[in-house]
Design an enzyme around this catalytic site. Structure first.
Site, PDB file in Angstrom:
ATOM      1  N   LYS A 149       0.821  -1.218   0.000  1.00 13.72           N
ATOM      2  CA  LYS A 149       0.000   0.000   0.000  1.00 13.72           C
ATOM      3  C   LYS A 149       0.860   1.276   0.000  1.00 13.72           C
ATOM      4  CE  LYS A 149      -3.972  -2.215   2.202  1.00 13.72           C
ATOM      5  NZ  LYS A 149      -5.068  -2.028   3.200  1.00 13.72           N
ATOM      6  N   TYR A 184     -12.510  -2.123  -3.804  1.00 10.32           N
ATOM      7  CA  TYR A 184     -13.044  -2.190  -2.440  1.00 10.32           C
ATOM      8  C   TYR A 184     -14.568  -2.085  -2.391  1.00 10.32           C
ATOM      9  CZ  TYR A 184      -8.450  -2.116  -0.185  1.00 10.32           C
ATOM     10  OH  TYR A 184      -7.204  -2.443   0.273  1.00 10.32           O
ATOM     11  N   ASN A 190      -2.124   0.249   6.689  1.00 12.05           N
ATOM     12  CA  ASN A 190      -1.630  -1.001   7.264  1.00 12.05           C
ATOM     13  C   ASN A 190      -0.728  -1.779   6.303  1.00 12.05           C
ATOM     14  OD1 ASN A 190      -3.622  -1.903   5.556  1.00 12.05           O
ATOM     15  ND2 ASN A 190      -4.728  -3.115   7.071  1.00 12.05           N
ATOM     16  N   HIS A 203      -2.345  -5.411   1.668  1.00 12.64           N
ATOM     17  CA  HIS A 203      -3.636  -6.083   1.532  1.00 12.64           C
ATOM     18  C   HIS A 203      -3.351  -7.507   1.079  1.00 12.64           C
ATOM     19  CE1 HIS A 203      -7.652  -7.193   0.148  1.00 12.64           C
ATOM     20  NE2 HIS A 203      -7.043  -7.692  -0.899  1.00 12.64           N
ATOM     21  N   GLU A 257      -9.589 -10.995  -7.460  1.00 18.17           N
ATOM     22  CA  GLU A 257      -8.682  -9.862  -7.303  1.00 18.17           C
ATOM     23  C   GLU A 257      -7.507  -9.946  -8.282  1.00 18.17           C
ATOM     24  OE1 GLU A 257      -9.816  -9.114  -2.590  1.00 18.17           O
ATOM     25  OE2 GLU A 257      -7.781  -9.744  -3.094  1.00 18.17           O
TER      26      GLU A 257
HETATM   27  P1  CMP Z   1      -7.564  -4.401   3.682  1.00 18.22           P
HETATM   28  O1  CMP Z   1      -7.143  -5.788   4.065  1.00 18.22           O
HETATM   29  O2  CMP Z   1      -6.983  -3.856   2.431  1.00 18.22           O
HETATM   30  O3  CMP Z   1      -9.159  -4.370   3.563  1.00 18.22           O
HETATM   31  C1  CMP Z   1      -9.909  -3.189   3.787  1.00 18.22           C
HETATM   32  C2  CMP Z   1      -9.074  -2.052   4.287  1.00 18.22           C
HETATM   33  O4  CMP Z   1      -9.803  -0.986   4.874  1.00 18.22           O
HETATM   34  C3  CMP Z   1      -8.164  -2.515   5.381  1.00 18.22           C
HETATM   35  O5  CMP Z   1      -7.174  -3.389   4.875  1.00 18.22           O
HETATM   36  C4  CMP Z   1      -7.673  -1.177   5.949  1.00 18.22           C
HETATM   37  O6  CMP Z   1      -6.641  -0.617   5.135  1.00 18.22           O
HETATM   38  C5  CMP Z   1      -8.913  -0.290   5.756  1.00 18.22           C
HETATM   39  N1  CMP Z   1      -9.601   0.047   6.991  1.00 18.22           N
HETATM   40  C6  CMP Z   1      -9.705   1.287   7.508  1.00 18.22           C
HETATM   41  N2  CMP Z   1     -10.419   1.278   8.623  1.00 18.22           N
HETATM   42  C7  CMP Z   1     -10.804   0.000   8.840  1.00 18.22           C
HETATM   43  C8  CMP Z   1     -11.574  -0.625   9.863  1.00 18.22           C
HETATM   44  N3  CMP Z   1     -12.104   0.042  10.897  1.00 18.22           N
HETATM   45  N4  CMP Z   1     -11.754  -1.972   9.780  1.00 18.22           N
HETATM   46  C9  CMP Z   1     -11.231  -2.670   8.741  1.00 18.22           C
HETATM   47  N5  CMP Z   1     -10.494  -2.108   7.738  1.00 18.22           N
HETATM   48  C10 CMP Z   1     -10.271  -0.784   7.797  1.00 18.22           C
END
Ligand code: CMP
Length: 139
Positions: A10, A50, A113, A116, A127
Site C-alpha cells: 500500500k 473495495y 496497514n 492487503h 482480485e
Molecule cells: P484491507 O485488508 O486492504 O481491507 C480493507 C481495508 O480498509 C483494510 O485493509 C484497511 O486498510 C482499511 N480500513 C480502515 N479502517 C478499517 C476498519 N475500521 N476496519 C477494517 N479495515 C479498515
C-alpha cells in the site's frame, strides 16, 4: 499443491521505500512473486476493488488513501498461499498483529496497514483477474 493469492503493497509502505522489505518478508514466508507491477490506482479502480466495503464508514477515506501514492500489486504463489499470506501479514489493525508479522513491523494504523491480502481463494481469483491477465503471470 501450490495455490495463488493476491497482494497489494500500500501507499504508506511504498512512500517509506519498503517495497523490498515487505517483499522479502513475503518470500521468507514461502511465497513466490509470480507477477508484480507498480501502479497508481485511479479513483475508479480503488472504488471498484473495495466495492464490498462501500457501505462501511471508512470506505471514502480508504479510497483516498489507496490513491494517495503508488502501490505494488502482486500475485503470490505457494503452498496454501491465501493462509500463508494472511499469517505473515498479521491482523488488519497493527495494534492486534503478532510480533514478526508485516503489519506489526511496518503498519502505521488500521488504515495505513502496509499490505492487503486476499481473504479466500475465491476472492484471490477475482482480485488477480482485476489487475492481471493470465499472460502476465509467470510461475
Ligand atoms: P484491507 O485488508 O486492504 O481491507 C480493507 C481495508 O480498509 C483494510 O485493509 C484497511 O486498510 C482499511 N480500513 C480502515 N479502517 C478499517 C476498519 N475500521 N476496519 C477494517 N479495515 C479498515
Amino acid at each position: 499443491a501450490a495455490t495463488r493469492t493476491f497482494s497489494i503493497i500500500k501507499p504508506d509502505a511504498t512512500r517509506r521505500n519498503l517495497t523490498g522489505a515487505v517483499t522479502k518478508m513475503l518470500e521468507e514466508a514461502g511465497l513466490r512473486v509470480v507477477a508484480s507491477k507498480r501502479i497508481h490506482l485511479t479513483r475508479e479502480q480503488a472504488e471498484g476493488f473495495y466495492e464490498v466495503h462501500k457501505e462501511r464508514p471508512f470506505y471514502g477515506e480508504l479510497c483516498d488513501f489507496m490513491t494517495s501514492g503508488p502501490v505494488v500489486v502482486q500475485v503470490l504463489e505457494g503452498e496454501d498461499a491465501v493462509k500463508r499470506n494472511r499469517d505473515v501479514m498479521g491482523a488488519t489493525n497493527p495494534a492486534d498483529a503478532e510480533e514478526g508479522t508485516i503489519r506489526k513491523t511496518y503498519a502505521e494504523s488500521i488504515e495505513a496497514n502496509s499490505v492487503h491480502g486476499s481473504d479466500s481463494e475465491e476472492n484471490a481469483a477475482n482480485e488477480i483477474a482485476f489487475f492481471f491477465s493470465e499472460d502476465e503471470i509467470v510461475g
